[in-house]
Design an enzyme around this catalytic site. Structure first.
Site, PDB file in Angstrom:
ATOM      1  CE  LYS A 237      -0.583  -4.464   3.040  1.00  0.00           C
ATOM      2  NZ  LYS A 237      -1.937  -4.262   2.510  1.00  0.00           N
TER       3      LYS A 237
ATOM      4  CG  ASP B 125      -2.237  -2.006  -3.083  1.00  0.00           C
ATOM      5  OD1 ASP B 125      -1.328  -2.839  -2.896  1.00  0.00           O
ATOM      6  OD2 ASP B 125      -3.128  -1.747  -2.256  1.00  0.00           O
TER       7      ASP B 125
ATOM      8  CD  GLN C  56      -5.273  -3.592   4.050  1.00  0.00           C
ATOM      9  OE1 GLN C  56      -4.098  -3.254   3.944  1.00  0.00           O
ATOM     10  NE2 GLN C  56      -5.709  -4.778   3.638  1.00  0.00           N
TER      11      GLN C  56
END
Ligand code: NDP
Length: 294
Positions: A54, A121, A98
């Site tokens: 990422k 997200d 994460q």
């Protein structure tokens, strides 16, 4: 019939190229780069790989990236403190935590500590609610990256999805449920099936669009699929390679080799949904940066 391949590598490259242009436009306008903060707790090897990828891809399109790597025994309180600092840091436009987090930390508490305007997200409860209500509220929300990626792929195959019967296997908060909301918003008839569903195959055989997000290698057989259906395979499963049992390979939730003779279009694994997820994270982050300026 041989299905056309919905190529995630090509489509994700296009999404990243669009995001790069937006990064350039933002940088030109505001004399600063959009910035993504990535928080990783512990040493889960898969998470470390995801975070590295990422960060690398964000930098490749000209974004700034801040990696916040924390020990696995960090307290929930201290992690919330880090999230609050990132919320208050004007330089940071998007925050990604994460998952999974260690067992002693409640993921929901951490996700809901993120400023919804920086929730790249799309997992914050406010964004989940806005996605569920739909309509104009979608302009204020962020859609979770994997279902957003599936949706963009589908729209390239069939621009008008109205009236199609979409069956989604899996009801997780990160894939199945938000996917259902996106397709409902497009006026699909949506059915979600899960581990307690009876006679699953009878339902999947009715699907014009079949989305598999289960995590069970090759579970969806060719005879579960209606002729001409579009199949989106979200599953990422590592299995032993039949050619060389000392090696492993990635397969999806769909028996791709046989499904390709039934479906009209299908995503492969690897090279399907996987690359779309990171591309959509970059898309969400630059979008967040613009919204914060307005
Ligand atoms: P979860 O484990 O959170 O959810 C799996 C879902 O599948 C659950 O709803 C479960 O039902 C359902 N399920 C399990 N077994 C069966 C069965 N035998 N029949 C029908 N339904 C079943 O997984 P995720 O949604 O997080 O991920 C799904 C897959 O997608 C995984 O392989 C994951 O690796 C992959 N993934 C890929 C991403 C990408 O970037 N391409 C990103 C995210 C995930 P129940 O709710 O009843 O338990």
């Amino acid at each position: 019939m041989t299905a056309s391949i919905i190529d995630g590598k090509i489509i994700s490259a296009e999404v990243r190229a669009e995001a790069k242009l937006e990064v350039e436009r933002f940088t030109e306008l505001y004399k600063t780069k959009p910035c993504l903060a990535v928080v990783l707790v512990g040493e889960n090897p898969a998470s470390q790989v995801y975070v590295r990828t990422k960060s690398k891809m964000a930098k490749e399109i000209g974004m700034d990236v801040e990696d916040h790597i924390k020990q696995k025994d960090i307290s929930e309180e201290d992690l919330i403190g880090i999230i609050y600092e990132l919320n208050n840091n004007k330089r940071v436009n998007g925050i990604l935590v994460q998952l999974p987090l260690p067992d002693h930390i409640d993921s929901r508490v951490i996700i809901d500590a993120i400023d919804p305007k920086k929730d790249a997200d799309g997992f914050h409860a406010l964004n989940v609610g806005r996605n569920s209500i739909g309509g104009d509220l979608l302009k204020k929300s962020f859609v979770p990256c994997t279902p957003l990626g599936c949706f963009l792929m589908l729209k390239r195959s069939v621009p008008n999805l109205a009236g199609m019967h979409a069956v989604i296997i899996g009801r997780s908060n990160i894939v199945g449920k938000p996917m259902a909301q996106l397709l409902l918003e497009e006026s699909c008839t949506v059915t979600i099936v899960h581990s307690k569903t009876k006679d699953l195959e009878t339902i999947t055989r009715q699907a014009d669009i079949l989305v598999a997000a289960v995590g069970k290698p090759l579970m969806v057989k060719a005879d579960w699929i209606k002729s001409g259906a579009i199949v989106i395979d979200v599953g990422i499963n590592r299995v032993e390679s039949l050619d060389d049992t000392s090696k492993t390979k990635l397969v999806g939730d769909v028996d791709f080799a046989n499904a390709i003779n039934i479906a009209s279009a299908i995503t492969p694994v690897p090279g399907g949904v996987g690359p779309m997820t990171i591309a959509c994270l970059l898309k969400n982050t630059v979008e967040a940066a613009f919204r914060q300026q307005n």
